[in-house]
Design a protein around this motif. Structure first.
Motif, PDB file in Angstrom:
ATOM      1  N   ASP A   1      53.041  53.013  33.684  1.00 42.25           N
ATOM      2  CA  ASP A   1      51.741  53.273  34.230  1.00 42.25           C
ATOM      3  C   ASP A   1      50.635  52.966  32.727  1.00 42.25           C
ATOM      4  O   ASP A   1      50.726  53.769  31.909  1.00 42.25           O
ATOM      5  N   GLU A   2      50.354  51.825  32.619  1.00 43.29           N
ATOM      6  CA  GLU A   2      49.610  51.557  31.548  1.00 43.29           C
ATOM      7  C   GLU A   2      50.047  51.809  30.296  1.00 43.29           C
ATOM      8  O   GLU A   2      49.625  52.507  29.218  1.00 43.29           O
TER       9      GLU A   2
ATOM     10  N   SER B   1      47.599  53.873  40.467  1.00 40.69           N
ATOM     11  CA  SER B   1      48.446  54.900  39.863  1.00 40.69           C
ATOM     12  C   SER B   1      49.049  55.568  41.212  1.00 40.69           C
ATOM     13  O   SER B   1      50.365  55.940  41.104  1.00 40.69           O
TER      14      SER B   1
HETATM   15 MG   LIG Z   1      45.659  55.267  36.723  1.00 44.44          MG
END
Ligand SMILES: [Mg+2]
Ligand SMILES: Nc1ncnc2c1ncn2[C@@H]1O[C@H](COP(=O)(O)OP(=O)(O)OP(=O)(O)O)[C@@H](O)[C@H]1O
Lengths: 847, 258
Positions: free
Chosen positions: B180-181, B61
């Motif tokens: 992000d995910e 991240s």
């Molecule tokens: Mg992360």
């Protein structure tokens, strides 16, 4: 459980501070006004008792006209030299001094203008030597008929020096004296209170101030060595008999101080009224804060419930929290109130040349502070507390918030309350005295609470409509959507502002209608071309020399000059006012007065005319006689020769000139001047003004100028009310800040997201500002509507009292709306900055 | 350190869509110091779908935030297209995000007050640009949301919400999309829908996408997978299968001694 909840309460410092601040301001107002009036009251006590230090017994005559301070002025009775001799003959009496003191000695200052006073008396009296703490500072005592002494205060205000030739206006036209002395009082004081004083020789004082040779207003007696003041008082009372007031010096001081305290108490009530408004608005803020805290703590509360806390326990903790807040606010408010009270007392003392008796904290201030602070907070927290107790335990496990309950119940009860409020106000208009006051208060409160309850339902459509104004930009549209998200919160925030704006608008509507009605009536019937009248002058009615009248009538272009004399009188057993006129037919023509009965010819000796309403109320008709007691003379019977129809600004008993000899001033105070058509108004005005050179207080005006000046008071009153109600608006601003700060906090994530997809800092701030402005404009609009409504109801209720027109103060209403925008922008500053500072990363980082 | 051969440069990839050169990211100081990225050099090509993988806490991240200009780097240089990100002011970063970057987060992607359509068009509205109607129609049809456009986010399923977020990122045609995910909160079927959609936008429309993920299956949709461990790039795979990704992850875990 309580410990936990108090802890979470104190962790919300900003919110706590804002809501506490609202209560603090209200409590400050309450305790401050008590501290102020207490300090001033004791200072006046001191001042009056020091003025009586060398008086053991004071003798005055029972007043000729006895009315309370608030209804007008009592006319003191007069004593004679014979009275003085009788007092002097009483065993045990030491020095006996006859004193002359009356309001209305106006001194012409070095600049040629009358030295003004904003309220305190301008006493004229006789020189009685350095008694009662009086000290000659410069020059000597007045000894000849054309000599005077003045106090230091007056000498400073008028820039007068010993040796100057000084003009003095009294009940007689201006006379010129030589200033031979300037005096002050012990302790280095320039005056006793804010009072201007002129001292003449005794015969001059009696003639000019009382219009009665040989008369006194009081007799001051010192007791011979070994005689007790009270015993002397009783002896003198016995010697004089009825018709006199005999007091010891201490009693007299207390009595005079009592009058002042009555006025102070009235002043205190007004201040408390404004404190009430502040607290009422503050209670909205507290209500909102607690609602927000409950919303914020839904999970926490649900968890407590899941762990076995009962609903009652939840309510109890919330209420204890509110008491803690109320307690803190009361202490802070009391402290601030003492500070503000002390500051104002010092200012007032300075302005009034008073020696401040020291600041105390009267029990009323403490009781008021805690009573009001705690109770208001408790009441405001009650509703949110009940709502908190309704949080179901399941809410602890669910992400979703409890859905907003429908607004139907609120809306229905709001409508009922608002209608009931309007009803009460209408009823109040028909009632009178204290009942009317309470009904009005209840009605206004009901209307406000009703509208506040209605406002969530109103918020949705109004806010979406208002928001459209801003929808052209993305931040604007987002702001608008945000303000519509929580109608309850938006509504209650706006309601606080609504109250302030509604009160101002209501009062303004009333005053504008009064003004409009007066102007309308005047335009219809007022035909005099020029009016001669005195400038606003507290305590005395400015007059001009009656000897000028023939000269005025001889001016080219003048058709008639009808002069009017005014004084108090007891008529038909009631204290009231008597007018005497030189030319009734001219006045009847100038004011278009319709004849109701008899004749409206100039009243002859012992004749009087009156208006139809007074005639009806007193059951009098043409041919009846009525007993009249003027201020300077014996009661006499007057025969009614005519009845005219009352108009807005002309009514009452109208006498011929025979009665003027028994008035306090034998000079006219007013004149209607009628011009020939085609006359040169400018030239006549110049001519009249030149003739009135020795009466600097008299003004020559045309109709419009005269009305403008009369209505100038209305404008001043309005300004004062607006300033005081400003406090309510300050509190409303606190509320908006509170709500916005909360919104920003709740939406940190969203703001972060918006920033991530490209919303700039400035645009973010704009978004918050639009939200604020939409809320405040909604509040202001609501206030304008409610205020205009309140005003309209009151104007309608007073229609019988001559308020014929409903006039809305459009210009001011526009200003208040603009004010709403400004308030919104101001309130948004801090929350907008904190929104712009939202850290994008932290906001989107999922937990 | 085993490193696969660098990917062949394609026609459109004369310059990298995003680049990190010697990037360090250090949080805190002294005892509490955490080195989240240590000397990372990476180039992410245009028109490709790149996945960033690695164990929890490896700095995925952080790397993405630094590349996207959401976070500042401690040392080194970051650029997007021709623009040097490092050293930009807040206004510059805002403009960069507005014009060149799209985001898809794991959750809280949408504004609750706006409809799906308004959410999709929001970045364009903020930038004051008009959508290209043909492209807009294509995007809507690709994500398959035509009948849900006027719903509020609260009326949409999690998968639908993520597809709205994808459409929002796509509609502005940014130089690069960071995700992000994006499937972290979705079940496997909705996840697959979203991934298939991202894959298509790369293959059919040449969009550049950089995606952080935990999921080997998700990574198998990518053209290239970059592996992070302890803040450094330790491996990469090109056009991997899910199994190849899983194997690499296992070997990384073993390397960590777990
Ligand atoms: Mg992360
Ligand atoms: N704001 C911060 N302050 C201090 N340390 C941080 C901060 N943010 C991240 N870290 C640390 O930096 C390292 C990398 O974090 P990062 O969030 O990039 O990991 P990740 O690979 O995304 O992990 P995950 O798969 O769990 O999301 C971690 O050790 C983390 O504890």
């Amino acid at each position: 459980m309580l410990r936990a909840s108090l802890k979470s309460l104190f962790s919300r410092k900003l919110r706590l501070t804002l809501s506490v601040l609202a209560v603090v301001l209200g409590v400050m107002f309450v305790s401050g006004s008590f501290v102020l009036t207490d300090a001033l009251g004791r200072s006046f006590d001191n001042m009056f008792s020091s003025s009586m230090t060398s008086t053991d017994v004071l003798v005055t005559a029972k007043p000729t006209i006895d009315v309370s301070e608030l209804e007008g002025e009592s006319v003191p009775g007069l004593l004679t030299a014979a009275d003085r001799d009788r007092v002097a003959a009483v065993a045990g009496a030491g020095q006996v001094v006859g004193e002359v003191q009356a309001d209305g000695a106006r001194v012409v200052g070095a600049d040629g203008k009358v030295v003004t006073s904003y309220g305190p008396p301008r006493f004229g009296g006789n020189w009685t030597g350095e008694t009662g703490g009086l000290r000659l500072r410069e020059g000597r005592a007045p000894a000849a008929a054309d000599e005077i002494a003045v106090n230091v205060l007056l000498a400073e205000l008028g820039k007068l020096k010993v040796g100057d030739r000084v003009g003095v206006l009294t009940t007689q036209p201006k006379q010129v004296f030589t200033l031979v002395g300037v005096f002050g009082y012990e302790g280095g004081l320039p005056s006793r209170g804010p009072v201007q004083e002129v001292r003449f020789t005794e015969p001059v004082a009696q003639r000019l101030m009382l219009g009665t040779p040989g008369a006194y207003t009081s007799i001051s007696v010192t007791a011979a060595a070994g005689t007790d003041a009270a015993a002397l008082r009783d002896a003198i009372r016995a010697a004089l008999g009825d018709g006199y007031t005999v007091q010891t010096g201490a009693e007299a001081a207390a009595a005079i101080a009592g009058d002042f305290k009555e006025a102070l108490a009235f002043f205190n009530k007004i201040l408390l009224g404004f404190a009430g408004v502040a607290l009422f608005v503050g209670s909205f803020l507290i209500l909102n804060t607690f609602s927000i805290i409950v919303a914020e703590r839904t999970r926490e509360l649900a968890l407590q419930r899941a762990l076995g806390a009962s609903r009652r326990q939840v309510i109890r903790t919330m209420l204890v929290e509110s008491l803690v807040i109320g307690g803190i606010a009361s202490v802070a408010g009391l402290a601030a109130g003492v500070g503000v009270g002390a500051l104002l007392a010092n200012l007032a003392a300075d302005m009034n040349k008073l020696v401040l008796a020291g600041i105390g904290v009267p029990p009323a201030a403490v009781l008021g502070a805690f009573g009001v602070g705690m109770i208001v907070t408790l009441i405001a927290a009650l509703l949110p507390a009940v709502r908190a107790s309704r949080v179901p335990p399941i809410a602890a496990l669910q992400e979703v918030a409890i859905p907003d309950r429908p607004l139907t119940r609120l809306t229905v009860s709001g409508s009922v309350l608002a209608a009931a409020g309007a009803g009460l106000i209408t009823w109040a208009m028909a009632a009178d005295g204290d009942t009317a006051m309470w009904l009005l208060l209840g009605g206004v409160l009901g209307a406000f609470v009703g509208v506040a309850l209605l406002s969530p339902a109103l918020a949705r459509p109004t806010v979406s409509l208002l928001g459209r104004l801003f929808s052209w930009s993305v931040p604007g549209r987002l702001g608008r959507l945000n303000s519509g998200r929580n109608p309850r919160r938006t509504a209650i925030t706006a309601a606080a502002l609504m109250v302030g704006v509604a009160l101002i608008t209501g009062v303004n509507t009333m005053l504008t209608s009064v003004e409009q009605s007066l102007r309308g009536n005047a335009a219809e019937s007022f035909q005099a071309d020029l009016i001669i009248s005195g400038q606003e002058s507290p305590g005395v009615l400015p007059t001009f020399d009656a000897a000028l009248l023939p000269g005025m009538r001889r001016l080219p272009g003048v058709v008639s000059v009808a002069a009017e004399y005014n004084d108090q009188a007891v008529i038909d057993g009631e204290p009231g006012w008597a007018k005497a006129v030189t030319d009734l037919p001219a006045i009847v023509r100038d004011l278009s007065l319709p004849t109701v009965a008899g004749s409206l010819a100039q009243p002859g000796p012992r004749e009087v005319v009156l208006d139809d309403e007074t005639a009806r109320e007193s059951g009098l008709s043409v041919g009846d006689t009525v007993s009249v007691r003027p201020t300077r003379g014996e009661p006499a019977e007057y025969r009614i020769t005519g009845v005219y129809q009352r108009v807005e600004f002309y009514g009452g008993y109208v006498f011929g000139t025979d009665i003027t000899a028994q008035m306090r001033s034998q000079q006219p105070s007013f004149a209607y001047v009628t011009l020939a058509s085609g006359a040169d108004e400018r030239a006549v005005r110049d001519g009249l003004t030149a003739l009135l050179a020795d009466s600097p207080e008299m003004l020559v005006e045309n109709q419009t100028e005269y009305l403008d000046r009369q209505l100038g008071d209305v404008a001043q009153l309005m300004l004062m009310i607006q300033v005081l109600l400003g406090l309510a608006i300050v509190i409303a601003i606190l509320g908006v800040i509170n709500t916005l700060a909360m919104s920003v906090l709740e939406r940190t994530r969203e703001i972060g997201l918006l920033r991530a997809i490209g919303l700039g800092r400035a645009a973010t701030m704009r978004m918050v500002t639009v939200e604020a402005v939409v809320i405040t404009v909604f509040g202001a609009l609501l206030g304008l509507v409610v205020g205009a409504g309140l005003g309209a109801v009151m104007v309608r209720g007073l229609a019988d009292d001559g308020l014929k027109e409903l006039a809305l103060p459009w210009a001011q209403m526009g200003t208040y709306l603009a004010l709403g925008v400004v308030v919104g922008v101001l309130a948004a500053v801090l929350p907008a900055i904190s929104a712009a500072r939202v850290n994008v990363l932290r906001a989107i980082a999922h937990d | 350190m085993t490193t696969a051969a660098p990917p062949q440069s394609r026609q459109r990839a004369e310059t990298a869509a995003a680049r990190a050169a010697g990037v360090w990211k250090v949080y805190g100081s002294g005892e509490a110091q955490v080195v989240a990225l240590r000397d990372v050099d990476v180039e992410l090509e245009r028109g490709r779908f790149t996945a960033i993988m690695g164990p929890s806490g490896s700095g995925k991240s952080t790397l993405m935030h630094c590349l996207a200009g959401l976070d500042s780097v401690t040392r080194g240089q970051v650029s997007i297209g021709e623009t040097a990100v490092t050293g930009l002011s807040d206004a510059g970063l805002t403009k960069l995000r507005r014009d060149k970057v799209g985001f898809i987060f794991q959750q809280f992607n949408l504004l609750p007050t706006l409809s799906a359509e308004e959410n999709i068009l929001l970045p364009l509205a903020i930038a004051g640009r008009r959508p290209d109607p043909a492209w807009y129609a294509t995007v809507i049809d690709t994500v398959g949301l035509r009948d849900r456009l006027h719903h509020r986010p609260s009326q949409l399923s999690g998968g639908q919400q993520q597809r709205v977020a994808c459409a929002r990122a796509l509609v502005a045609r940014p130089e690069v999309i960071f995700a992000d995910e994006p499937t972290g909160n979705l079940d496997s079927r909705s996840g697959a829908e979203v991934l298939a959609f991202l894959r298509r936008s790369v293959t059919e429309y040449g969009q550049t996408i950089i995606m952080v993920t935990h999921d080997a299956n998700a990574a198998s949709y990518a053209d290239r997978v970059v592996f992070l461990a302890d803040g450094a790039i330790v491996h990469e795979l090109t056009s991997p299968s899910a199994d190849a990704v899983l194997d690499t992850m296992k070997s990384l875990d073993r390397r960590d001694g777990r």
